[in-house]
Design a protein around this motif. Structure first.
Motif, PDB file in Angstrom:
ATOM      1  N   GLU A 185       0.847  -1.187   0.000  1.00 18.66           N
ATOM      2  CA  GLU A 185       0.000   0.000   0.000  1.00 18.66           C
ATOM      3  C   GLU A 185       0.884   1.240   0.000  1.00 18.66           C
ATOM      4  N   LEU A 190       3.196   8.392  -1.459  1.00 19.63           N
ATOM      5  CA  LEU A 190       2.382   8.916  -2.552  1.00 19.63           C
ATOM      6  C   LEU A 190       2.907  10.268  -3.021  1.00 19.63           C
ATOM      7  N   THR A 219       4.714  10.800  -6.640  1.00 18.74           N
ATOM      8  CA  THR A 219       3.997  11.731  -7.520  1.00 18.74           C
ATOM      9  C   THR A 219       4.938  12.825  -8.017  1.00 18.74           C
ATOM     10  N   GLU A 267      -2.413  -0.983 -10.222  1.00 17.69           N
ATOM     11  CA  GLU A 267      -3.227  -0.258  -9.240  1.00 17.69           C
ATOM     12  C   GLU A 267      -2.479   0.961  -8.709  1.00 17.69           C
ATOM     13  N   HIS A 268      -1.195   0.823  -8.406  1.00 19.01           N
ATOM     14  CA  HIS A 268      -0.414   1.943  -7.879  1.00 19.01           C
ATOM     15  C   HIS A 268      -0.225   3.040  -8.920  1.00 19.01           C
ATOM     16  N   HIS A 314      -2.302   3.837 -11.309  1.00 20.66           N
ATOM     17  CA  HIS A 314      -3.570   4.569 -11.390  1.00 20.66           C
ATOM     18  C   HIS A 314      -3.721   5.517 -10.194  1.00 20.66           C
ATOM     19  N   THR A 315      -3.283   5.065  -9.043  1.00 22.02           N
ATOM     20  CA  THR A 315      -3.331   5.937  -7.869  1.00 22.02           C
ATOM     21  C   THR A 315      -2.435   7.153  -8.068  1.00 22.02           C
ATOM     22  N   LYS A 319      -4.010   9.700 -10.517  1.00 21.22           N
ATOM     23  CA  LYS A 319      -5.009  10.565  -9.875  1.00 21.22           C
ATOM     24  C   LYS A 319      -4.332  11.638  -9.030  1.00 21.22           C
TER      25      LYS A 319
END
Length: 269
Positions: free
Chosen positions: A26, A32, A36, A72-73, A75-76, A79
């Motif tokens: 996670e 994040l 990013t 999945e990561h 796509h996170t 966003k």
């Protein structure tokens, strides 16, 4: 315009980011934000375009679970980039990266599925071939057993036919002998009959012994030891006959004794 070294450096940064993402179950807030910013910095150069071929090579090294986690990561992160960055150009290139990752995951997943189906088909074919060989072997064994039974049946019928002929011959021999012995003493007649039936009994036993050997069934008395060489009482032929076939042993002993007594009496009479 970006140089080749710069393009390779940015491509390597994407690959390094992928390696970090697949190792993360996670993404917390700090991770994040860090990833990013890194992704935005990679695509800050408008002339940079990531290589789909290089991304494909990297994704092929991952397991299916790692590829799912990576998709999945990414796509996170996409966003998060959309919320953080106002540059539509960076957003579009990050979105294209997501599309490429998704497409490559689907492609590799389909290849894995086809390979799995191929392995299962090969396994089933191998199992079916093994079962076919086993069935053929059983059929061959059954065929040999049937042929063996036929041969045994013919042999056994032949032995019993010989037994009937021998019995009829002995009976005829005894009958004709009795006619010739009408003027002889009763002891000699009894000796002749006893000796004839003793001979007939041994002939019948010999034929039955042959049948038992052909059919694989024993007519001997069961011994405690399978190997006769390990039994002290069965090491000699005489001892083996007494141990395994007591009925033929004692019948012959009694028959010989009886015939001997009759012979002595007949000679003195």
């Amino acid at each position: 315009m970006a140089t080749i070294e710069d393009v390779l450096s940015r491509q390597e940064r994407i690959e390094k980011l992928f390696n970090q993402l697949v190792d993360s179950i996670e993404l917390n807030q700090d991770m994040l934000e860090e990833y990013t910013k890194e992704l935005c910095d990679v695509y800050s150069d408008n002339s940079f375009r990531h290589s789909y071929a290089e991304i494909s090579k990297v994704l092929e090294q991952y397991s299916p679970d790692q590829r799912d986690a990576l998709a999945e990561h990414v796509h996170t992160l996409q966003k998060a980039v959309l919320d953080l960055n106002k540059s539509q150009d960076i957003n579009n290139r990050v979105l294209k990266l997501c599309d490429h990752v998704d497409l490559e995951c689907i492609r590799i997943g389909r290849i894995d599925k086809v390979e799995y189906i191929g392995r299962m088909a090969t396994k089933e074919l191998s199992d079916a071939d093994g079962k076919l060989q086993e069935t053929e072997k059983r059929a061959e064994d059954l065929k040999e057993r049937i042929e063996g039974y036929q041969n045994q049946s013919i042999t056994i019928l032949g032995i019993f036919a010989g037994l009937v002929v021998a019995f009829a011959g002995v009976t005829q021999f005894v009958s004709s002998g009795l006619k010739d012995l009408s003027d002889i003493s009763i002891f000699k007649i009894t000796f002749f009959i006893g000796f004839s039936f003793l001979f007939l009994y041994n002939i019948i036993f010999l034929l039955l012994y042959c049948v038992s050997k052909i059919s694989g069934r024993s007519i001997s008395v069961n011994c405690k030891k399978r190997n006769c060489a390990d039994c002290k009482s069965c090491r000699t032929n005489f001892g083996r006959l007494h141990k395994k076939y007591p009925y033929i042993f004692w019948f012959n002993i009694m028959g010989v004794f009886f015939c001997t007594i009759l012979c002595i009496i007949a000679m003195r009479a």
